[in-house]
Scaffold this active site. Sequence first.
Site, PDB file in Angstrom:
ATOM      1  CD  GLU A 354      -3.243   0.826   2.042  1.00 21.09           C
ATOM      2  OE1 GLU A 354      -2.950   1.146   3.206  1.00 21.09           O
ATOM      3  OE2 GLU A 354      -4.384   0.447   1.714  1.00 21.09           O
ATOM      4  CG  HIS A 385       5.787 -29.260   4.795  1.00 19.30           C
ATOM      5  ND1 HIS A 385       6.467 -30.433   4.597  1.00 19.30           N
ATOM      6  CD2 HIS A 385       6.258 -28.738   5.955  1.00 19.30           C
ATOM      7  CE1 HIS A 385       7.314 -30.628   5.613  1.00 19.30           C
ATOM      8  NE2 HIS A 385       7.203 -29.604   6.445  1.00 19.30           N
ATOM      9  CE  LYS A 503     -11.438   2.611   0.677  1.00 23.86           C
ATOM     10  NZ  LYS A 503     -10.754   3.543   1.562  1.00 23.86           N
TER      11      LYS A 503
HETATM   12  O1  F6P Z   1      -8.853   1.446   2.084  1.00 23.82           O
HETATM   13  C1  F6P Z   1      -7.545   1.494   2.546  1.00 23.82           C
HETATM   14  C2  F6P Z   1      -7.484   2.046   3.932  1.00 23.82           C
HETATM   15  O2  F6P Z   1      -7.719   3.412   3.915  1.00 23.82           O
HETATM   16  C3  F6P Z   1      -6.161   1.741   4.607  1.00 23.82           C
HETATM   17  O3  F6P Z   1      -5.167   2.627   4.266  1.00 23.82           O
HETATM   18  C4  F6P Z   1      -6.547   1.794   6.036  1.00 23.82           C
HETATM   19  O4  F6P Z   1      -5.611   1.189   6.878  1.00 23.82           O
HETATM   20  C5  F6P Z   1      -7.868   1.063   5.994  1.00 23.82           C
HETATM   21  O5  F6P Z   1      -8.454   1.451   4.773  1.00 23.82           O
HETATM   22  C6  F6P Z   1      -8.812   1.337   7.132  1.00 23.82           C
HETATM   23  O6  F6P Z   1      -9.114   2.704   7.209  1.00 23.82           O
HETATM   24  P1  F6P Z   1      -9.809   3.306   8.496  1.00 23.82           P
HETATM   25  O7  F6P Z   1      -8.904   3.106   9.647  1.00 23.82           O
HETATM   26  O8  F6P Z   1     -10.047   4.745   8.169  1.00 23.82           O
HETATM   27  O9  F6P Z   1     -11.116   2.556   8.693  1.00 23.82           O
END
Ligand code: F6P
Length: 545
Positions: A354, A385, A503
């Site tokens: 990431e 394994h 998203k």
């Molecule tokens: O979608 C990626 C992300 O933003 C990550 O970088 C982050 O760790 C995760 O989602 C959770 O985000 P949040 O803590 O805002 O729920």
Amino acid sequence: MDKHRVWQQLEQLCATESSLHLRDLLQVQDRFSRFSFRQDELLLDLSRQRLTTNTLTQLLQLADSCDLAQWIESLFNGERINHTENRAALHTALRLPAEATLEHQGEDLVALVQTDLQRMQHLVEQLHQGQWRGFSGEPIDTLVNVGVGGSDLGPMMVCRALDGFQAPTARQITTHFISSMDGSQISGLLDQLDPARTLFVVSSKSFSTADTLANAATALDWLIRASGLTTELLARRHFIAVTANAPRAEAWGIPVENQLHFRDWVGGRYSLWSTIGLAIAVRIGMSGFRALLDGAHRMDMHFRHTPFSHNLPVLLALAEVWNINFLGIHAHAILPYDGRLAHLPAYLEQLEMESNGKSVDRQGNRIEHHTCPVLWGEIGPNAQHAFYQLLHQGSEAVMCDFIVPARRYADQSDALQSQHRLTLANCLAQARVLALGDAAVDQSNATPWQRYQGNQPSTLILLDELTPASLGALIALYEHKVFVQSVIWNINPFDQWGVELGKQVANSLLDIIGTPATTNRFDIATEGVLNQLHGQWSDRKNTEC
Ligand code: F6P
């Protein structure tokens, strides 16, 4: 010297050195002492990397040509190096000792962090002393961390790794981690829990992540059904929010008194050191949590102040840059030889991919060379394994990290101690065979399918013991390695724009799942599946009627 020039020199060097085999490099008597480096309780052994002294010298010049020293100062000083989000990346401030000083935007950050930690400590003590009571008046004995990504992987990895470090005087609080959006974890878990004794910690920096909010809603619904009480009362007794977005958590129903905070200058995947580490502190106590922070802080100081030629994160980063950009190795296996580190590969998958899984540089230009490789892993002995066949005889070059403690089970049975010896022997054997290939033993009569090419580079990280401090140092080592590579590749490692579009598109699909697809709104494949889903859902409704 300018970066382009050093890069070209490394390419030229590679033309002559890429044919060197580790079985020959490992003949050099002082190779181990030259290529292994120690910081406190952690030994970084790069002797099985395909490096020569000459390569390393030029890689160090590459670091200089990228102004690495200046970038490290910018990181620690809180400059807005996450330029696409216009903020600092100050996870190192979370590990500063109470007596340190650091000002950021007119605020005393150390005081701020210590206040957050004290609030967390108060909560941990309440839980440990049985003073936090659920709706029936019984003390809480189960904590469920609801989060995903950095709000899940870090605390879960550390809790598992340090399971043996529970504070002896504390009440036992069982800890669970729920992350998956599809409800399969939470639905299975709720059947086993007593609602009156369960506390949900909703961990989300943004407090807007759909996965986390969906699981939190299911938890709340379960509590309402079990107790018949109002959302307001249940939110007070059975929910804690850990977040950088207090208003959103409050809007969800968790009052400010039930919130722990951290700041937007802590990236999600760098947040286990913040109040996101609540589950860790509940598991190992605040003193254990502070020892974890201290181990990381000592690695921070090492990274900030040690010359690059002896600087563990810098050297680890450069060895991998050599593999990725010059030797053409684009796969990286993380192989802990200690089952307590079972979640480390998943944690590092997020940290590395990431952060540096990007192909546009800080100026917005397309990057012409490789950046973060594909990274995956598994507990080493189990992977032996499973996928080691490919490491030994496959067509892909893979670099490997072996991570193992020197000492384990010191005051436990002989049987367990011999299991540890067995594990160490296997770890060293695999690193040796990957490096030397056939030359590890006499293979002169081997058939073609029994031959081993070797020359797969690996790093061995030997911890004296797995403790809160050594684990803190290990994680910080990887964090800083990722940072150094981002500087070499001219990447911003602290944003993650690549996850946003998915998203957005999911939101646009959510309302129409189960309805017939209107044509031309999406693409043919998506609409085809939407229509299949509609068919299946209508059939089910008809059968139910
Ligand atoms: O979608 C990626 C992300 O933003 C990550 O970088 C982050 O760790 C995760 O989602 C959770 O985000 P949040 O803590 O805002 O729920």
